[in-house]
Design a protein around this motif. Sequence first.
Motif, PDB file in Angstrom:
ATOM      1  N   SER A   1       0.797  -1.228   0.000  1.00 56.86           N
ATOM      2  CA  SER A   1       0.000   0.000   0.000  1.00 56.86           C
ATOM      3  C   SER A   1       0.828   1.275   0.000  1.00 56.86           C
ATOM      4  O   SER A   1       0.515   2.223  -0.731  1.00 56.86           O
ATOM      5  N   VAL A   2       1.884   1.317   0.817  1.00 58.57           N
ATOM      6  CA  VAL A   2       2.672   2.555   0.930  1.00 58.57           C
ATOM      7  C   VAL A   2       4.157   2.326   0.695  1.00 58.57           C
ATOM      8  O   VAL A   2       4.959   3.251   0.810  1.00 58.57           O
ATOM      9  N   GLY A   3       4.543   1.101   0.380  1.00 54.72           N
ATOM     10  CA  GLY A   3       5.941   0.781   0.150  1.00 54.72           C
ATOM     11  C   GLY A   3       6.651   0.388   1.429  1.00 54.72           C
ATOM     12  O   GLY A   3       6.219   0.757   2.531  1.00 54.72           O
ATOM     13  N   PRO A   4       7.754  -0.360   1.323  1.00 57.31           N
ATOM     14  CA  PRO A   4       8.417  -0.870   2.523  1.00 57.31           C
ATOM     15  C   PRO A   4       8.973   0.203   3.442  1.00 57.31           C
ATOM     16  O   PRO A   4       9.234  -0.056   4.619  1.00 57.31           O
ATOM     17  N   ASP A   5       9.180   1.419   2.933  1.00 55.24           N
ATOM     18  CA  ASP A   5       9.660   2.523   3.778  1.00 55.24           C
ATOM     19  C   ASP A   5       8.531   3.416   4.267  1.00 55.24           C
ATOM     20  O   ASP A   5       8.774   4.380   4.999  1.00 55.24           O
TER      21      ASP A   5
ATOM     22  N   THR B   1       2.911  -6.412  -6.658  1.00 53.66           N
ATOM     23  CA  THR B   1       3.996  -5.446  -6.784  1.00 53.66           C
ATOM     24  C   THR B   1       3.857  -4.399  -5.699  1.00 53.66           C
ATOM     25  O   THR B   1       2.779  -3.804  -5.523  1.00 53.66           O
ATOM     26  N   SER B   2       4.932  -4.161  -4.965  1.00 53.71           N
ATOM     27  CA  SER B   2       4.889  -3.203  -3.861  1.00 53.71           C
ATOM     28  C   SER B   2       4.790  -1.781  -4.387  1.00 53.71           C
ATOM     29  O   SER B   2       5.126  -1.487  -5.537  1.00 53.71           O
ATOM     30  N   ALA B   3       4.332  -0.877  -3.530  1.00 52.04           N
ATOM     31  CA  ALA B   3       4.457   0.547  -3.806  1.00 52.04           C
ATOM     32  C   ALA B   3       5.945   0.910  -3.730  1.00 52.04           C
ATOM     33  O   ALA B   3       6.745   0.169  -3.149  1.00 52.04           O
ATOM     34  N   PRO B   4       6.367   2.037  -4.324  1.00 53.96           N
ATOM     35  CA  PRO B   4       7.792   2.379  -4.341  1.00 53.96           C
ATOM     36  C   PRO B   4       8.373   2.603  -2.947  1.00 53.96           C
ATOM     37  O   PRO B   4       7.690   3.100  -2.050  1.00 53.96           O
ATOM     38  N   ASP B   5       9.650   2.231  -2.784  1.00 55.59           N
ATOM     39  CA  ASP B   5      10.362   2.594  -1.571  1.00 55.59           C
ATOM     40  C   ASP B   5      10.891   4.014  -1.718  1.00 55.59           C
ATOM     41  O   ASP B   5      10.591   4.712  -2.699  1.00 55.59           O
ATOM     42  N   HIS B   6      11.719   4.478  -0.747  1.00 53.22           N
ATOM     43  CA  HIS B   6      12.201   5.856  -0.792  1.00 53.22           C
ATOM     44  C   HIS B   6      13.055   6.138  -2.017  1.00 53.22           C
ATOM     45  O   HIS B   6      13.172   7.285  -2.453  1.00 53.22           O
ATOM     46  N   ALA B   7      13.662   5.106  -2.580  1.00 54.01           N
ATOM     47  CA  ALA B   7      14.499   5.278  -3.770  1.00 54.01           C
ATOM     48  C   ALA B   7      13.718   5.103  -5.066  1.00 54.01           C
ATOM     49  O   ALA B   7      14.286   5.180  -6.160  1.00 54.01           O
TER      50      ALA B   7
END
Length: 438
Positions: A53-57, A378-384
């Motif tokens: 939903s919001v990415g691993p970060d 597929t995850s949401a984007p991480d900080h990168a």
Amino acid sequence: MNRLAFLSVIIGFFLLGCTQKSDQNHSQQTGSVIFIHPDGYSLQAWQAYRALSVGPDGNTAWDLLPHLGVYRAHVRDSLAPTSHAGGTIHAYGIKVRRDSYGKDETESITSASGKPYSIMTEASNSGIRTGIINSGHLAEPGTGAMLAQVDSRKNREEIVSQMINSGADIILGGGEVLFLPEGIIGKHGEPGVRQDGRNLIQEAQKAGYQVVYTTEELQNLSSDTSKVLGLFAAEDTYNDESEEDLKAKNLTPYLPEAPDIALMTKHALRLFSASGKQFFLMIEEEGTDNFGNINNASGLFEAYRRADECIATAANYINEHPDTLLLTAADSDASGMQVIASQSFYGAHAMINGNLPARSDTGADVDGIAGTGTAPFTSAPDHAGNQFQFGIAWPTHADLPGGVIAKAAGMNAEKLPANVDNTYLFRLVYLTLFGEEL
């Protein structure tokens, strides 16, 4: 939640912490309680939903709750709990056996505060307003054990009968058929199942309940409504079947016409706030358990989203009402789902044509977005800005004792210990409602 909303929650929790520190010496202070029970929701489930939903970060609303304890889920006769035993332990603050619903199997029990009834009944008897919300039928034990005592959870008709007689101010969920006699067609188009001839909807109306059936009717309730019974589905507000069966039947995981628990919670809090009185609201997202037990990962993620939105709704409320405890915990880990990164599939169990293998290298079923052996999530984007593919592996269909986390915010939240026995949640609720430590 968008970033502005999350920032608002973070600032609110900081200010709330300052308020709590100034009040630590006032041991007799009392407040309201919102207890959210995402049934079957484990740490690994939150990890999976966060990534999607919001990415691993990123942070979910659950992540932002500031106090955390590892939950010990065992019951009197087993390491592995059941929903009805867990609900009973939350309601009474004592260990019971696996097959218990407001009792210890068929034996009457006394709560940790010395009463022959639940903490919700004790609150109601003390003039505190009370309410339950469930995305499933209203006999589900996560909320039902707060209001009913029966020899078997299968006795759903007796459970809802006791519920109507309990005096609870707000009762919202599914299960209209449990309130109607056999042969009587309800508002949702299905016949009642009661064999005792009683029409509990009519009895509820005579007892002062306003009965609503739709999202619009819920939203249109006057703020001075004192008692409300909401019946938003014939059975559950979800269709807890496998991805493949839902597709074959052209069904969605949740009924689109029924309000979700976040909306039900919003309006319950509106009614309680308008009264200006102390309250105890118990909320259960049952889909987080049922979709897990049926091993439907996509349905489970939708249930997670709804549970997290409910937590966000409650968190926003306590930012404005710091004399309220927000507590959230499951009573078990539904089916022990695990995230497997796409890079972990190899050899005879490698991905083929963009689809996950049907089984992991240990033989566990593996779900993708459309069921077993389909394209990965597929995850949401991480900080990168990176996104990651993954599957969900299922070791079982059973409820398990591991991986459960309790979290809290607001009044007395700092008293949640790092190691939380399931009986302790009763004591934290009791301290907040009555200002006394047990």
